[in-house]
Design an enzyme around this catalytic site. Sequence first.
Site, PDB file in Angstrom:
ATOM      1  N   ASP A 194      -3.310   2.420  -7.127  1.00  0.00           N
ATOM      2  CA  ASP A 194      -1.875   2.620  -7.334  1.00  0.00           C
ATOM      3  C   ASP A 194      -1.541   2.860  -8.805  1.00  0.00           C
ATOM      4  O   ASP A 194      -0.407   3.205  -9.136  1.00  0.00           O
ATOM      5  CB  ASP A 194      -1.070   1.433  -6.794  1.00  0.00           C
ATOM      6  CG  ASP A 194      -1.532   0.103  -7.369  1.00  0.00           C
ATOM      7  OD1 ASP A 194      -2.665  -0.297  -7.059  1.00  0.00           O
ATOM      8  OD2 ASP A 194      -0.770  -0.525  -8.123  1.00  0.00           O
ATOM      9  N   ASN A 195      -2.538   2.712  -9.682  1.00  0.00           N
ATOM     10  CA  ASN A 195      -2.332   2.989 -11.101  1.00  0.00           C
ATOM     11  C   ASN A 195      -3.064   4.248 -11.547  1.00  0.00           C
ATOM     12  O   ASN A 195      -3.373   4.406 -12.728  1.00  0.00           O
ATOM     13  CB  ASN A 195      -2.776   1.792 -11.951  1.00  0.00           C
ATOM     14  CG  ASN A 195      -1.838   0.616 -11.801  1.00  0.00           C
ATOM     15  OD1 ASN A 195      -0.646   0.792 -11.585  1.00  0.00           O
ATOM     16  ND2 ASN A 195      -2.370  -0.586 -11.898  1.00  0.00           N
ATOM     17  N   ASP A 225      10.606 -12.228  -8.679  1.00  0.00           N
ATOM     18  CA  ASP A 225      12.024 -12.118  -9.032  1.00  0.00           C
ATOM     19  C   ASP A 225      12.417 -10.708  -9.452  1.00  0.00           C
ATOM     20  O   ASP A 225      13.595 -10.419  -9.664  1.00  0.00           O
ATOM     21  CB  ASP A 225      12.388 -13.122 -10.130  1.00  0.00           C
ATOM     22  CG  ASP A 225      11.612 -12.910 -11.424  1.00  0.00           C
ATOM     23  OD1 ASP A 225      10.945 -11.865 -11.573  1.00  0.00           O
ATOM     24  OD2 ASP A 225      11.668 -13.801 -12.295  1.00  0.00           O
ATOM     25  N   ASP A 246       0.911   2.125 -16.414  1.00  0.00           N
ATOM     26  CA  ASP A 246       0.781   0.676 -16.291  1.00  0.00           C
ATOM     27  C   ASP A 246      -0.050   0.089 -17.434  1.00  0.00           C
ATOM     28  O   ASP A 246      -1.270   0.100 -17.405  1.00  0.00           O
ATOM     29  CB  ASP A 246       0.185   0.250 -14.948  1.00  0.00           C
ATOM     30  CG  ASP A 246       0.402  -1.244 -14.696  1.00  0.00           C
ATOM     31  OD1 ASP A 246       0.546  -1.996 -15.672  1.00  0.00           O
ATOM     32  OD2 ASP A 246       0.427  -1.663 -13.532  1.00  0.00           O
ATOM     33  N   ARG A 290      11.124   3.679 -18.562  1.00  0.00           N
ATOM     34  CA  ARG A 290       9.871   4.438 -18.578  1.00  0.00           C
ATOM     35  C   ARG A 290      10.141   5.879 -18.157  1.00  0.00           C
ATOM     36  O   ARG A 290      10.887   6.142 -17.214  1.00  0.00           O
ATOM     37  CB  ARG A 290       8.842   3.788 -17.639  1.00  0.00           C
ATOM     38  CG  ARG A 290       7.502   4.511 -17.639  1.00  0.00           C
ATOM     39  CD  ARG A 290       6.369   3.624 -17.161  1.00  0.00           C
ATOM     40  NE  ARG A 290       6.466   3.258 -15.760  1.00  0.00           N
ATOM     41  CZ  ARG A 290       5.653   2.376 -15.170  1.00  0.00           C
ATOM     42  NH1 ARG A 290       4.716   1.756 -15.881  1.00  0.00           N
ATOM     43  NH2 ARG A 290       5.792   2.092 -13.899  1.00  0.00           N
ATOM     44  N   ARG A 343       1.363   8.547  -7.149  1.00  0.00           N
ATOM     45  CA  ARG A 343       0.093   7.872  -7.387  1.00  0.00           C
ATOM     46  C   ARG A 343      -0.892   8.196  -6.269  1.00  0.00           C
ATOM     47  O   ARG A 343      -0.488   8.609  -5.173  1.00  0.00           O
ATOM     48  CB  ARG A 343       0.304   6.353  -7.428  1.00  0.00           C
ATOM     49  CG  ARG A 343       1.475   5.901  -8.298  1.00  0.00           C
ATOM     50  CD  ARG A 343       1.997   4.542  -7.846  1.00  0.00           C
ATOM     51  NE  ARG A 343       3.224   4.146  -8.556  1.00  0.00           N
ATOM     52  CZ  ARG A 343       3.261   3.320  -9.593  1.00  0.00           C
ATOM     53  NH1 ARG A 343       2.140   2.788 -10.032  1.00  0.00           N
ATOM     54  NH2 ARG A 343       4.400   3.016 -10.173  1.00  0.00           N
ATOM     55  N   ARG A 401       9.406  -4.410  -9.055  1.00  0.00           N
ATOM     56  CA  ARG A 401      10.346  -4.769 -10.127  1.00  0.00           C
ATOM     57  C   ARG A 401      10.772  -3.532 -10.917  1.00  0.00           C
ATOM     58  O   ARG A 401      10.986  -3.592 -12.126  1.00  0.00           O
ATOM     59  CB  ARG A 401       9.724  -5.803 -11.068  1.00  0.00           C
ATOM     60  CG  ARG A 401       8.415  -5.365 -11.714  1.00  0.00           C
ATOM     61  CD  ARG A 401       8.018  -6.320 -12.805  1.00  0.00           C
ATOM     62  NE  ARG A 401       6.773  -5.901 -13.444  1.00  0.00           N
ATOM     63  CZ  ARG A 401       6.366  -6.342 -14.618  1.00  0.00           C
ATOM     64  NH1 ARG A 401       7.104  -7.204 -15.293  1.00  0.00           N
ATOM     65  NH2 ARG A 401       5.227  -5.933 -15.141  1.00  0.00           N
ATOM     66  N   GLY A 443       4.315  -1.266  -3.470  1.00  0.00           N
ATOM     67  CA  GLY A 443       5.602  -0.640  -3.739  1.00  0.00           C
ATOM     68  C   GLY A 443       6.168  -1.165  -5.043  1.00  0.00           C
ATOM     69  O   GLY A 443       5.644  -2.112  -5.633  1.00  0.00           O
ATOM     70  N   LYS A 503      12.073  -0.585 -15.523  1.00  0.00           N
ATOM     71  CA  LYS A 503      11.080  -1.600 -15.183  1.00  0.00           C
ATOM     72  C   LYS A 503      11.623  -2.978 -15.564  1.00  0.00           C
ATOM     73  O   LYS A 503      12.014  -3.198 -16.710  1.00  0.00           O
ATOM     74  CB  LYS A 503       9.782  -1.309 -15.942  1.00  0.00           C
ATOM     75  CG  LYS A 503       8.594  -2.139 -15.515  1.00  0.00           C
ATOM     76  CD  LYS A 503       7.328  -1.611 -16.183  1.00  0.00           C
ATOM     77  CE  LYS A 503       6.110  -2.432 -15.805  1.00  0.00           C
ATOM     78  NZ  LYS A 503       4.886  -1.915 -16.443  1.00  0.00           N
TER      79      LYS A 503
END
Length: 486
Positions: free
Chosen positions: A251-252, A124, A261, A175, A182, A92, A89, A112
């Site tokens: 996922d990319n 974080d 990515d 972005r 995806r 960030r 998921g 992003k």
Amino acid sequence: MTEQAKWNFDNSYARLPQPFFARLKPNPVRSPKLVLFNEPLATALGLNGEALQQPEGVAVLAGNVIPEGGEALAQAYAGHQFGHFTMLGDGRALLIGEQITPDGNRFDIQLKGSGRTPFSRGGDGRAALGPMLREFLISEAMHALGIPTTRSLAVVTTGEEIWRETELPGAVLTRVAESHLRVGTFQYAAGRGEVNDVKTLADYAIKRHYPELAESENPYLSLLEQVITRQANLISQWQLVGFVHGVMNTDNMTISGETIDYGPCAFMDTYDPATVFSSIDTQGRYAYGNQPQIANWNLARFAETLVPLLAEDETKGVEMAQSAIEGFKGQYVSNWLAGIRKKLGLFNAEDGDKDFVEKLLRLMHEHEADYTNTFRLLTLGQPEKTAMNGAAEFSEWLEQWQQRQSRQAQTKDEAMKLMRTNNPAVIPRNHRVEEALAAAVDEEDDSLVKQLIAVLKEPYAYSEEQERYAEVPERCQHGYVTYCGT
């Protein structure tokens, strides 16, 4: 008062079932400051670039304010990371909305580095300035090369430090994408065991990207076939310019066929199919020469999620999926060969073309020739400056090339013009990228980044100003390592 930025927001993704995302409130940053802004992209999106560069606009680009009509959410997805399946998921990033352009097109606006989400897995949720500048630079270079890609609207520093083995300036990248759907989004739906969710997602993908398929006899099979076609085109274009993605997890891989990515990506200098840059790709799974096979593997994972929708009988559904996947290799090879012919000034196909091209690539590998500059020098009519000069086999190949061109109706000038529009004079050379990023991060001097962006906007210009950026590094690329920046 600053003129409105002309956001025209919706968020159709937020109307999907709740498991596909988590609604969030933005995590405001202390002191946002605009570092890079893409004025042409803003104009294409129907935005007022001047207003976006004012404090009120920068607040949106930093995630401190969500425009009317927007709705901040983190998307859920899964993925095979280096072959191992896991639930993932947006850890960030926040999708804050979809900008509807004056001509009615819809583009995701994602921030992003916007802070923690339920998918952060202990991170974080923030991003460092260097990787965000890098994505801006390389994604816009890919766009200039004519390769389908997500775009970068802006980079904003946050006024906050983040910790990545050392303190680094924080930043947020805006972005822009046709969508962030995806292969991993479909894997997430299928992994939950809810066929209805997969169907809902497939219907959404068709409506968003392939509306013409809605009336086809089997829209879900058509969806699979169209994604295969777009990815075969995309990967062939990567190979033609020597682009190494570095993290081709499922996922990319986008449903739209855009490159996404730019973490550990890089462009190959010396031609070598085994080229790997990513620090975490220790086995070379995503090496330059493996990218077509990995794309095929990823698409097979996409096909698996659609099997229940392809036919009521599972066996029949599997057969349909397998048949579609088997079409990838032929499409990829056809696209790649068509592209490499253009790079050599060839307008028509001949039976021996694949062997002819592979001979050149073998010689480039054996002589450690620079990939981009070899084609650049051939375009300039300077084969004697290539690394293969003096080799008997290369002289033979040059003679075969001249004979090959002489058999076509087009003139030599027409052939050279074709080569000039297909062989970039400049690419984002790794040493130039690192030089520019170091100046921006360590010395707070973004002039080199801006110069590099300007040069890379015209990759086929063949201008004197580009000479410095076409130079190969003094040391070879072996040992150059990239990091994902997370």
